[in-house]
Scaffold this active site. Structure first.
Site, PDB file in Angstrom:
ATOM      1  N   GLY A 182       0.806  -1.214   0.000  1.00  0.00           N
ATOM      2  CA  GLY A 182       0.000   0.000   0.000  1.00  0.00           C
ATOM      3  C   GLY A 182       0.840   1.266   0.000  1.00  0.00           C
ATOM      4  N   LYS A 224      13.172  -1.775  -8.274  1.00  0.00           N
ATOM      5  CA  LYS A 224      13.847  -1.055  -7.191  1.00  0.00           C
ATOM      6  C   LYS A 224      14.258  -2.065  -6.120  1.00  0.00           C
ATOM      7  CE  LYS A 224      11.990   1.752  -4.103  1.00  0.00           C
ATOM      8  NZ  LYS A 224      12.573   1.271  -2.824  1.00  0.00           N
ATOM      9  N   HIS A 266       4.226   2.088  -8.192  1.00  0.00           N
ATOM     10  CA  HIS A 266       3.183   1.056  -8.142  1.00  0.00           C
ATOM     11  C   HIS A 266       2.199   1.250  -9.301  1.00  0.00           C
ATOM     12  CE1 HIS A 266       4.153   1.301  -3.673  1.00  0.00           C
ATOM     13  NE2 HIS A 266       4.331   0.019  -3.932  1.00  0.00           N
ATOM     14  N   HIS A 308       2.469   4.686  -4.925  1.00  0.00           N
ATOM     15  CA  HIS A 308       3.018   5.851  -5.616  1.00  0.00           C
ATOM     16  C   HIS A 308       3.085   5.536  -7.113  1.00  0.00           C
ATOM     17  CE1 HIS A 308       6.607   3.410  -5.644  1.00  0.00           C
ATOM     18  NE2 HIS A 308       6.657   3.393  -4.319  1.00  0.00           N
ATOM     19  N   GLU A 309       3.667   6.433  -7.864  1.00  0.00           N
ATOM     20  CA  GLU A 309       3.673   6.293  -9.332  1.00  0.00           C
ATOM     21  C   GLU A 309       4.405   5.016  -9.771  1.00  0.00           C
ATOM     22  OE1 GLU A 309       2.588   6.770 -13.020  1.00  0.00           O
ATOM     23  OE2 GLU A 309       1.678   7.835 -11.344  1.00  0.00           O
ATOM     24  N   SER A 353       9.570   5.684  -3.628  1.00  0.00           N
ATOM     25  CA  SER A 353       9.459   4.731  -2.522  1.00  0.00           C
ATOM     26  C   SER A 353       8.419   5.265  -1.551  1.00  0.00           C
ATOM     27  CB  SER A 353      10.810   4.628  -1.792  1.00  0.00           C
ATOM     28  OG  SER A 353      10.636   4.060  -0.512  1.00  0.00           O
ATOM     29  N   SER A 354       7.662   4.355  -0.932  1.00  0.00           N
ATOM     30  CA  SER A 354       6.679   4.790   0.065  1.00  0.00           C
ATOM     31  C   SER A 354       7.378   5.487   1.226  1.00  0.00           C
ATOM     32  CB  SER A 354       5.891   3.587   0.589  1.00  0.00           C
ATOM     33  OG  SER A 354       5.274   2.926  -0.482  1.00  0.00           O
TER      34      SER A 354
END
Ligand code: PAF
Length: 294
Positions: free
Chosen positions: A31, A149, A37, A34-35, A185-186
């Site tokens: 969850g 990543k 995902h 971000h872009e 990255s989250s």
């Protein structure tokens, strides 16, 4: 878009899709999308009849002193993004739903987990392997999408799929970056303004390293040293690792060997802390590309 919170609901919906002989694409995530995902979600939606997203912050893959409690969450925003990307079904189980009891079985992938995050986060990939194999059993996807990543995660999951005969195709997708090069990255939300500026040193060093790798006499050890020196110039950077390894085996080449002599891809992988926030990034160095320039 269908939202399932239990394994039972998920199975019911998926079995009706399967009866219609529809190919399933799957994007497992924790969850706070971000872009990076979003590009996986769009790809899964485009390449499959049915696309499934899972959102589950998996406690098994966090060590005791890691950021499980402060891991960012925003379900409402995630669902809106998933829908905009064309996802058909989202699975959002609770911890109780995924682990009604402490599991006594884990999936442990050896060797590819010996270095990098496998070494600095003991048990992390056992947690990843275990939850991803549970999710693969629940979803039975035809294709599953993972961002490069986490290149070690891609190698670990590919190895697990090969070793345990999961019939799913693993689709690795390129790293998505901010305009200044920072890999999405989250965890980037935790960087303060100064750390955010300094964190650009990671992508800049990887880019510089791919140029240094072209120098005929450049060795593995020398390149790692140059990259460490470059990163250390950012005042708040605290290096966890900088390693140039064979990919996807993630075994260490002889430190004194010249990079240009390798006939297989290498990966330059970094993990660096800025304050309490640990960021990872990497670049695949194709040796054919290196040889072209020698
Ligand atoms: O990459 C992630 O977000 C997680 O490691 C994964 C694959 C969803 C397993 O929890």
């Amino acid at each position: 878009m269908i939202i399932c919170r239990t394994k039972h609901e998920l199975k019911q919906h998926l079995s009706s899709f399967r009866n219609e002989n529809k190919g399933i694409g799957f994007v497992p995530t924790m969850g706070f999308l971000h872009e990076g995902h979003a590009s996986l979600l769009r790809q899964a939606a485009a390449e499959n009849n049915i696309s499934v997203l899972s959102i589950f912050v998996n406690p098994l893959q966090f060590g005791p002193n890691e950021d499980l409690d402060r891991y960012p969450r925003d379900e409402e925003r995630d669902l809106a993004l998933a829908e905009a990307c064309g996802i058909d079904l989202v699975f959002i189980p609770s911890v109780q739903e995924m682990y009604p009891e402490r599991p006594l079985t884990s999936v442990i992938v050896n060797q590819v987990t010996d270095r990098l995050c496998g070494a600095s986060r003991p048990g992390h990939f056992d947690g990843v392997g275990t939850v991803v194999s549970k999710l693969f059993h629940l979803v039975s996807p035809d294709r599953a999408y993972f961002g490069m990543k986490d290149a070690q995660q891609v190698a670990v999951i590919q190895q697990m799929v090969n070793d345990l005969n999961f019939s799913v195709q693993i689709v690795p997708s390129p790293i998505i970056r901010e305009p200044d090069g920072l890999a999405l990255s989250s965890r980037n939300v935790f960087l303060n303004a100064e750390q955010r500026v300094q964190a650009v040193v990671l992508s800049k060093s990887l880019e510089q390293a791919s140029k240094w790798a072209n120098e005929p006499e450049m060795t593995i050890e020398r390149l790692e040293t140059l990259v460490k020196e470059q990163i250390s110039k950012a005042g708040e950077a605290e290096i966890d690792y900088v390693e140039l390894l064979k990919y996807p085996s993630l075994q260490a080449p002889d430190a004194n060997s010249a990079i240009a002599t390798f006939s297989q891809p290498l990966i330059l992988a970094l993990a660096v802390k800025f304050g309490a926030t640990r960021l990872i990034d990497n670049r695949i160095i194709e040796t054919s590309e290196v040889n072209l320039h020698v």
